[in-house]
Design an enzyme around this catalytic site. Sequence first.
Site, PDB file in Angstrom:
ATOM      1  N   HIS A  16       1.476  -1.697   8.020  1.00 26.23           N
ATOM      2  CA  HIS A  16       0.359  -1.941   6.994  1.00 26.23           C
ATOM      3  C   HIS A  16      -0.018  -3.374   6.729  1.00 26.23           C
ATOM      4  O   HIS A  16      -1.042  -3.756   6.808  1.00 26.23           O
ATOM      5  CB  HIS A  16       0.732  -1.261   5.575  1.00 26.23           C
ATOM      6  CG  HIS A  16      -0.475  -1.304   4.396  1.00 26.23           C
ATOM      7  ND1 HIS A  16      -1.528  -0.543   4.388  1.00 26.23           N
ATOM      8  CD2 HIS A  16      -0.482  -2.314   3.590  1.00 26.23           C
ATOM      9  CE1 HIS A  16      -2.130  -1.004   3.280  1.00 26.23           C
ATOM     10  NE2 HIS A  16      -1.534  -2.155   2.716  1.00 26.23           N
ATOM     11  N   GLU A  17       1.122  -4.256   6.616  1.00 23.96           N
ATOM     12  CA  GLU A  17       0.628  -5.506   6.448  1.00 23.96           C
ATOM     13  C   GLU A  17       0.210  -6.264   7.571  1.00 23.96           C
ATOM     14  O   GLU A  17      -0.525  -7.163   7.389  1.00 23.96           O
ATOM     15  CB  GLU A  17       2.072  -6.124   5.899  1.00 23.96           C
ATOM     16  CG  GLU A  17       2.507  -5.694   4.561  1.00 23.96           C
ATOM     17  CD  GLU A  17       1.689  -5.697   3.522  1.00 23.96           C
ATOM     18  OE1 GLU A  17       0.834  -6.537   3.537  1.00 23.96           O
ATOM     19  OE2 GLU A  17       1.796  -4.939   2.550  1.00 23.96           O
ATOM     20  N   HIS A  33      -3.378  -5.773   7.884  1.00 26.45           N
ATOM     21  CA  HIS A  33      -4.187  -6.994   7.021  1.00 26.45           C
ATOM     22  C   HIS A  33      -4.266  -8.187   7.812  1.00 26.45           C
ATOM     23  O   HIS A  33      -5.395  -8.741   7.677  1.00 26.45           O
ATOM     24  CB  HIS A  33      -3.311  -7.170   5.641  1.00 26.45           C
ATOM     25  CG  HIS A  33      -3.532  -6.021   4.480  1.00 26.45           C
ATOM     26  ND1 HIS A  33      -4.769  -5.634   4.058  1.00 26.45           N
ATOM     27  CD2 HIS A  33      -2.512  -5.361   4.047  1.00 26.45           C
ATOM     28  CE1 HIS A  33      -4.532  -4.859   3.375  1.00 26.45           C
ATOM     29  NE2 HIS A  33      -3.176  -4.733   2.958  1.00 26.45           N
TER      30      HIS A  33
END
Length: 63
Positions: free
Chosen positions: A15-16, A19
């Site tokens: 997820h990070e 980003h």
Amino acid sequence: MQLLSERELRGVLAHEIAHIKNRDILVSTIAAAFASGSTWVAHAVSFAGMLGGQSDEEARAIA
């Protein structure tokens, strides 16, 4: 890291990284930098007005 299982940790990391790949963080960082800069300028002008201004008597003597 001890609170998450290995699968959950991989999900959080993915997820990070998404980003970073999508440049979400870059846009947020630039926006925060502009906000901080404008706040700093506003505070500097405010303090300069309070501390560096001329008194009424000094202004009349110059004019």
